[in-house]
Enzyme design. Structure first.
Site, PDB file in Angstrom:
ATOM      1  N   GLY A  13       0.768  -0.901  -0.299  1.00 45.68           N
ATOM      2  CA  GLY A  13      -0.334   0.114   0.000  1.00 45.68           C
ATOM      3  C   GLY A  13       1.253   1.018  -0.220  1.00 45.68           C
ATOM      4  O   GLY A  13       0.258   2.118   0.222  1.00 45.68           O
ATOM      5  N   GLY A  16      -0.319   5.342  -1.080  1.00 46.18           N
ATOM      6  CA  GLY A  16      -1.237   4.788   0.104  1.00 46.18           C
ATOM      7  C   GLY A  16      -1.315   6.676   0.857  1.00 46.18           C
ATOM      8  O   GLY A  16      -0.024   6.995   0.792  1.00 46.18           O
ATOM      9  N   GLN A  17      -2.250   7.235   1.318  1.00 45.12           N
ATOM     10  CA  GLN A  17      -2.086   8.564   2.379  1.00 45.12           C
ATOM     11  C   GLN A  17      -0.557   7.754   3.404  1.00 45.12           C
ATOM     12  O   GLN A  17       0.081   8.169   3.918  1.00 45.12           O
ATOM     13  CB  GLN A  17      -3.173   8.601   3.098  1.00 45.12           C
ATOM     14  N   TYR A 146     -15.762  -2.930   6.513  1.00 42.49           N
ATOM     15  CA  TYR A 146     -14.041  -2.695   6.965  1.00 42.49           C
ATOM     16  C   TYR A 146     -13.882  -2.235   8.244  1.00 42.49           C
ATOM     17  O   TYR A 146     -13.001  -2.899   8.933  1.00 42.49           O
ATOM     18  CB  TYR A 146     -14.244  -0.411   6.891  1.00 42.49           C
ATOM     19  N   LYS A 150     -11.521  -5.405  10.362  1.00 45.39           N
ATOM     20  CA  LYS A 150     -10.368  -4.589  11.118  1.00 45.39           C
ATOM     21  C   LYS A 150     -10.728  -5.227  12.622  1.00 45.39           C
ATOM     22  O   LYS A 150      -9.138  -5.736  13.740  1.00 45.39           O
ATOM     23  CB  LYS A 150     -10.176  -3.770  11.326  1.00 45.39           C
TER      24      LYS A 150
END
Ligand code: NAD
Ligand code: SER
Length: 323
Positions: A13, A16-17, A146, A150
């Site tokens: 990832g 990504g941010q 989501y 998690k």
């Protein structure tokens, strides 16, 4: 190098941010050639692509992922590839496949090859039945796909740690605010997008109500927490894969007012959409005394510091773009 099996670090990832900033921070900490940025379709930021090795792959492809780990002699994986809350509600099956399938592949390979793993969790593990300030030990009844991935991800990490001996650590990040990369489809994205409108001199249409209060953190603090927990002695960690992590908590209109105090005339309109229900299902704040006691976590950025740093960096970026 703090890795287990091989010598190098892999960040999934990485476009990504968080991944963009984590790769840059890891390349400050370790030799840049030892930090591999893995991405799928979203291209890496130029400073990440140009600053060290990279690999293209999909975390749901177990064989392809294993090849990358072997070819690059990886010993530690920071597993950031995921589908976030808002995108996850639009594509729940994809969210399940990427978040659960990807993590299972990472943990299986970690078991086989003695890898260390960082696997982030989120405030999304909580549901509407937690206290408004969520304690470390709490019921976990999320209402989003989501959030469910998690919670299951934390349990999977605990299983691989206890039953298989894998060193896997994780933090329940709050909503993260940063300027370098756009956020990736989460519910807390408004707390980043609002700054882009402010520096462009545009009004911002906010997709949650003015009184929406959520836990938030500046990216610099989140990156420091990530590096710190991976360096912490294992015997100090009482909940290695699921630490509550807190910095600030503010309402959307408090953020808007702080920005307006520095950008005169800045206007925000509130037009809640389907993301409001997700925000309403999360706590206002989280209690992170266990992280503070176990491994010395302390945040540095409050609301004023976040707003000042975001405006300074985004204004500079905008001037460079228009020069
Ligand atoms: P992001 O959406 O910005 O980046 C995730 C990256 O994963 C994207 O570049 C995407 O292309 C990639 N990706 C998606 N599916 C993939 C696949 N199958 N194979 C390989 N790559 C794939 O997310 P982020 O904000 O950087 O979040 C990173 C992690 O931190 C996630 O686990 C997220 O749940 C968690 N987290 C983030 C925040 C936040 O506010 N940003 C808060 C809490 C937790
Ligand atoms: N910032 C993330 C999201 O909104 C929380 O995990 O999805």
């Amino acid at each position: 190098m703090t890795s287990g099996g091989g010598q190098r670090v892999l960040v999934t990832g990485a476009a990504g941010q968080i991944g963009t900033e984590l790769v840059l921070a890891l390349r400050e900490k370790y030799p840049a050639e030892d930090v591999v940025a893995m991405y799928r379709s979203t291209p890496l930021a130029p400073e990440v692509a140009d600053g060290g090795p990279s690999a293209v792959g999909d975390v749901t492809d177990a064989e392809g992922f294993a090849r990358i780990v072997e070819e690059h002699d990886i010993g530690t994986v920071y597993h950031l590839a995921a589908i976030l809350s808002a995108t996850g509600e639009s594509n729940p099956v994809v969210c399940f496949d990427v978040n659960m399938g990807g993590l299972l592949n990472v943990l299986e390979l970690a078991r086989e090859r003695d890898l260390r793993v960082f696997s982030p969790s989120s405030i999304a593990v909580f549901g509407p039945d937690v206290p408004s300030e969520a304690p470390q030990d709490s019921v976990l009844h999320p209402t989003t796909m989501y959030g469910m991935t998690k919670v299951a991800g934390e349990l999977l990490a605990d299983y691989y740690a206890q039953a298989q001996g894998v060193d896997v650590r994780g933090l329940r990040y709050p909503g993260l605010i940063s300027w370098r990369t756009p956020p990736g489809g989460g519910t807390t994205d408004y707390a980043v997008a609002i700054f882009h409108s402010a520096v462009q001199g545009q009004p911002y249409t906010c997709f949650v109500r003015a009184d929406t209060r959520l836990p938030m953190m500046y990216m610099d603090d989140a990156i420091r927490a990530t590096l710190d927990i991976m360096d912490a002695p294992a015997e100090r960690l009482t909940c290695p894969a699921s630490y509550n992590l807190a910095a600030v908590s503010f309402r959307a209109d408090e953020l808007a007012a702080e920005i307006a105090s520095r950008v005169p005339g800045f206007e925000v309109h509130y037009v809640p959409d389907q993301r409001q229900a997700i925000a309403d299902s999360w706590p206002d704040a989280v209690v992170d005394t266990v992280a503070r006691d176990d491994w010395g976590w302390e945040h540095e950025f409050g609301l004023e510091e976040i707003v000042a740093d975001m405006l300074e960096n985004l204004s500079r970026e905008q001037q460079l773009e228009t020069a």
